[in-house]
Motif scaffolding. Structure first.
Motif, mmCIF file in Angstrom:
data_model
loop_
_atom_site.group_PDB
_atom_site.id
_atom_site.type_symbol
_atom_site.label_atom_id
_atom_site.label_comp_id
_atom_site.label_asym_id
_atom_site.label_seq_id
_atom_site.Cartn_x
_atom_site.Cartn_y
_atom_site.Cartn_z
ATOM 1 N N GLN A 88 48.836 -19.969 9.760
ATOM 2 C CA GLN A 88 50.142 -19.685 9.152
ATOM 3 C C GLN A 88 50.008 -19.084 7.749
ATOM 4 O O GLN A 88 50.926 -18.455 7.244
ATOM 5 N N TRP A 89 48.872 -19.254 7.097
ATOM 6 C CA TRP A 89 48.664 -18.700 5.761
ATOM 7 C C TRP A 89 47.837 -17.426 5.753
ATOM 8 O O TRP A 89 47.558 -16.872 4.705
ATOM 9 N N ARG A 90 47.447 -16.953 6.919
ATOM 10 C CA ARG A 90 46.657 -15.724 6.995
ATOM 11 C C ARG A 90 47.504 -14.522 6.632
ATOM 12 O O ARG A 90 48.647 -14.416 7.031
ATOM 13 N N SER A 91 46.926 -13.595 5.892
ATOM 14 C CA SER A 91 47.656 -12.388 5.524
ATOM 15 C C SER A 91 47.159 -11.179 6.311
ATOM 16 O O SER A 91 47.548 -10.066 6.032
ATOM 17 N N PHE A 92 46.301 -11.380 7.293
ATOM 18 C CA PHE A 92 45.784 -10.274 8.104
ATOM 19 C C PHE A 92 45.880 -10.611 9.556
ATOM 20 O O PHE A 92 46.115 -11.688 9.992
#
Length: 92
Positions: A88-92
């Motif tokens: 949920q915190w991945r930006s890719f």
């Protein structure tokens, strides 16, 4: 102090000022390679030690992967099925 055993001998090795102790040993090498190494100023003992240290490291890594293959496979399977807890915190 570490004790190393083989089938016929017992060796004792200690570390001196953080450096591993060296032990004299006999190694059979091709004469042409020894001649070339000496003419190039290569320290044969150091070269053999460095190469063998690298070879031992690679073999230990290979065996670790082999010994833990089932765990790695299962871990990858769980990650594929359930995703990462941090997805949920991945930006890719």
């Amino acid at each position: 102090m570490a004790t190393i055993r083989d089938s016929s001998r017992k060796y004792t090795a200690t570390k001196v000022a953080g450096k591993p102790t060296k032990k004299a040993t006999n190694v059979t090498l091709s004469t042409d390679v020894i001649k070339d190494a000496r003419s190039l100023g290569i320290n044969i003992s150091q070269a053999c030690d460095e190469f063998l240290r690298e070879l031992v490291g690679r073999e230990k890594a290979r065996r670790w992967k082999e010994d833990h293959a089932d765990y790695i496979k299962r871990s990858n399977q769980i990650l594929e099925e359930e995703g990462s807890a941090l997805d949920q915190w991945r930006s890719f």
